[in-house]
Design a protein around this motif. Structure first.
Motif, short mmCIF file in Angstrom:
data_model
loop_
_atom_site.label_atom_id
_atom_site.label_comp_id
_atom_site.label_asym_id
_atom_site.label_seq_id
_atom_site.Cartn_x
_atom_site.Cartn_y
_atom_site.Cartn_z
N CYS A 25 0.83 -1.21 0.00
CA CYS A 25 0.00 0.00 0.00
C CYS A 25 0.86 1.25 0.00
O CYS A 25 0.54 2.24 -0.67
CB CYS A 25 -0.93 -0.01 1.21
SG CYS A 25 -2.26 -1.23 1.09
N LEU A 71 -6.92 2.24 -0.33
CA LEU A 71 -6.36 1.12 -1.08
C LEU A 71 -6.82 -0.22 -0.55
O LEU A 71 -7.01 -1.17 -1.32
CB LEU A 71 -4.83 1.18 -1.05
CG LEU A 71 -4.15 1.90 -2.21
CD1 LEU A 71 -2.67 2.08 -1.92
CD2 LEU A 71 -4.35 1.13 -3.51
N ALA A 72 -6.99 -0.33 0.77
CA ALA A 72 -7.44 -1.60 1.34
C ALA A 72 -8.78 -2.01 0.71
O ALA A 72 -8.96 -3.18 0.32
CB ALA A 72 -7.57 -1.48 2.85
N THR A 111 -2.09 -7.66 -6.49
CA THR A 111 -1.27 -6.54 -6.01
C THR A 111 0.04 -6.43 -6.78
O THR A 111 0.56 -5.33 -6.97
CB THR A 111 -1.00 -6.67 -4.50
OG1 THR A 111 -0.46 -7.96 -4.20
CG2 THR A 111 -2.28 -6.46 -3.70
N MET A 410 -2.62 -1.64 6.47
CA MET A 410 -2.81 -1.13 5.11
C MET A 410 -3.10 0.37 5.15
O MET A 410 -2.65 1.13 4.27
CB MET A 410 -3.93 -1.90 4.43
CG MET A 410 -3.59 -3.38 4.22
SD MET A 410 -4.98 -4.39 3.66
CE MET A 410 -4.85 -4.18 1.88
N THR A 411 -3.82 0.82 6.17
CA THR A 411 -4.10 2.25 6.32
C THR A 411 -2.82 3.03 6.59
O THR A 411 -2.55 4.04 5.94
CB THR A 411 -5.11 2.47 7.45
OG1 THR A 411 -6.36 1.90 7.09
CG2 THR A 411 -5.30 3.96 7.74
N GLU A 414 -0.60 3.10 3.39
CA GLU A 414 -1.01 4.06 2.36
C GLU A 414 -0.69 5.49 2.79
O GLU A 414 -0.19 6.30 2.00
CB GLU A 414 -2.50 3.92 2.07
CG GLU A 414 -2.98 4.81 0.95
CD GLU A 414 -4.41 4.56 0.52
OE1 GLU A 414 -4.82 5.13 -0.51
OE2 GLU A 414 -5.12 3.79 1.21
#
Length: 454
Positions: A25, A71-72, A111, A410-411, A414
């Motif tokens: 990410c 993105l997640a 991915t 993932m947060t 990104e």
């Protein structure tokens, strides 16, 4: 003999170390901001724990409100289109409101395609060896590939290694394991089960109402997530030497009617920073899962014709965390605290597997069921051009039980990728990047910042 010199001689805008879900990410996000980005991965594949079959936890609060986006969510949407995910499925009883199982191989393939589409340079089989820093700035990193030992330069760096390897090598302060003792949560290894009747297996094993989902092309609903304990088989499992304790818990997930991802192993007293300890864990956990597979085939309905494949690497829950400009702590999680410098929200509850390897603890998030992740927790103390993301961000041992899971990773990945790209473009130290510039960029890509406080 290794060839000396640079692997790549020019300077990247952003270097991301580690290509698990966090690094993926971060690299995609940086590249979408126009940054020339390189992604380092010591394994011959990307995806980290998502490539082992672990369920992605969790996008929604206990009341069903989704707080993980960006993105997640884009990756999940892409996998749903391919049959590699079934979305966010409500869990009737459990410590999370919903579960998001994904197919491990499709996650890795999709991915990989996304990174290639954005022009990210992926260096597989490339190990981070050392980092050179001066006056709080990382200048270059030493890496080793199959045939070369050399340096890579970048304007900004993102440590997505999970173990704070890059930060530690660069001289940033870190905490290892539990404060005071240094003990770490136990490690585990996932196991893929094929040719299993998931509906019958669920009926035989689940001790709680499972999560069911329908899928295009599959006639009957699938039990995509169920869990329980092996209490009724304690004697058999001890006799087989699978576990050294009773009432072992397990979790399963799937997006297929005839496959299961089985999370039922555990090994304590392993230092995830020590390659010798991890090698020993690989041997012991592979053996543990071989015994578990034989037990399931002989004793549990639905597994009569199943085959069992232990994963190729050990899953690590805890090693190092950086000492950042702010340490997210127990009080923050219990209150569901909000911050003015939020970069996103998490809603996975505190999930601590105690270092003795025999029990775990789940504690709900307070407030409205979500907590903010402050930008300061991504910034190691004393560093100008280095951000951390994922498991190794600045959090207490308690808060780590919430932030270490894949959705919040993932947060933070990104957000770190975007911040790194903006800092590189403006030649601004990462700690000085204005929130008035960063937060609008995060909102534009769909990250949910909640109700930021002044």
């Amino acid at each position: 003999m290794l060839n000396p010199g640079f692997l790549i001689e020019d300077t990247f805008d952003v270097l991301v170390a580690g290509a698990g879900v966090t690094g993926i990410c971060a690299a995609i996000a940086a590249a979408r901001q126009g940054a020339r980005t390189v992604l380092l991965e010591p394994r011959p594949f990307i995806g980290g724990n998502a490539a082992t079959g672990l369920c992605i936890h969790t996008f929604k609060t206990k009341d069903g409100r989704q707080v993980v986006h960006g993105l997640a969510q884009e990756i999940v949407d892409r996998l749903v289109e391919q049959g590699g995910a079934v979305g966010h499925v409500p869990l009737p009883e459990g410590y999370v409101h919903s579960v998001t199982p994904v197919d491990a191989d499709l996650f890795r393939m999709e991915t990989t395609k996304m990174l290639a589409r954005e022009g990210v340079t992926i260096l597989y089989n490339t190990v981070l060896v050392d980092a050179e820093a001066r006056d709080g700035r990382v200048e270059r990193v030493l890496v080793c590939s199959k045939s070369q030992l050399g340096y890579l330069k970048a304007r900004t760096f993102v440590d997505a290694t999970g173990d704070a390897d890059l930060a530690s090598m660069a001289g940033a302060p870190v905490r290892t394991g539990w404060t005071g003792s240094g003990a770490m949560q136990p490690v585990s290894m996932m196991m893929r089960v094929v040719s299993v009747d998931t509906a019958r297996a669920c009926q035989a094993l689940s001790e709680h109402p499972p999560a069911w989902a329908t899928k295009r092309g599959v006639a009957d609903p699938i039990p995509v997530y169920f869990h329980g304990t092996f209490t009724r088989w304690n004697g058999i499992l001890r006799e087989l030497g699978v576990y050294d304790h009773d009432d072992h818990q397990f979790w399963t997930n799937t997006v297929w009617p005839d496959q299961l991802n089985f999370n039922g192993s555990r090994l304590a007293n392993i230092d995830g920073n020590d390659p010798l300890a991890l090698s020993r864990a690989t041997v012991e956990l592979t053996g543990q899962l071989q015994k578990l597979g034989a037990f399931l085939r002989a004793n549990v309905e639905g597994f009569e014709r199943a085959s069992f494949v232990p994963n190729a690497f050990v899953g690590v829950r805890e090693t190092r965390n950086v000492n950042g400009l702010y340490e997210l702590n127990e009080e923050d999680i219990r209150a569901g605290r909000k911050f003015a410098d939020t970069i996103g929200q998490g809603c996975f509850p505190v999930d601590i597997h105690h270092p003795d390897g025999k029990s775990q603890e789940h504690i709900d998030i307070g407030g409205n069921g979500a907590y903010d992740i402050p930008y300061r927790s991504l910034l190691p103390q004393g560093m100008e051009n280095l951000l951390t993301a994922g498991r190794c961000i600045s959090v207490s041992n308690y808060a780590h039980g919430a932030t270490r899971n894949m959705a919040p990773c993932m947060t933070t990945g990104e957000a770190a990728g975007i911040a790194a790209a903006l800092s590189a473009k403006a030649a601004t130290p990462c700690p000085e990047l204005p929130m008035a510039r960063l937060q609008p960029a995060l909102r534009r890509v769909g990250l949910y910042l909640g109700e930021a406080v002044a």
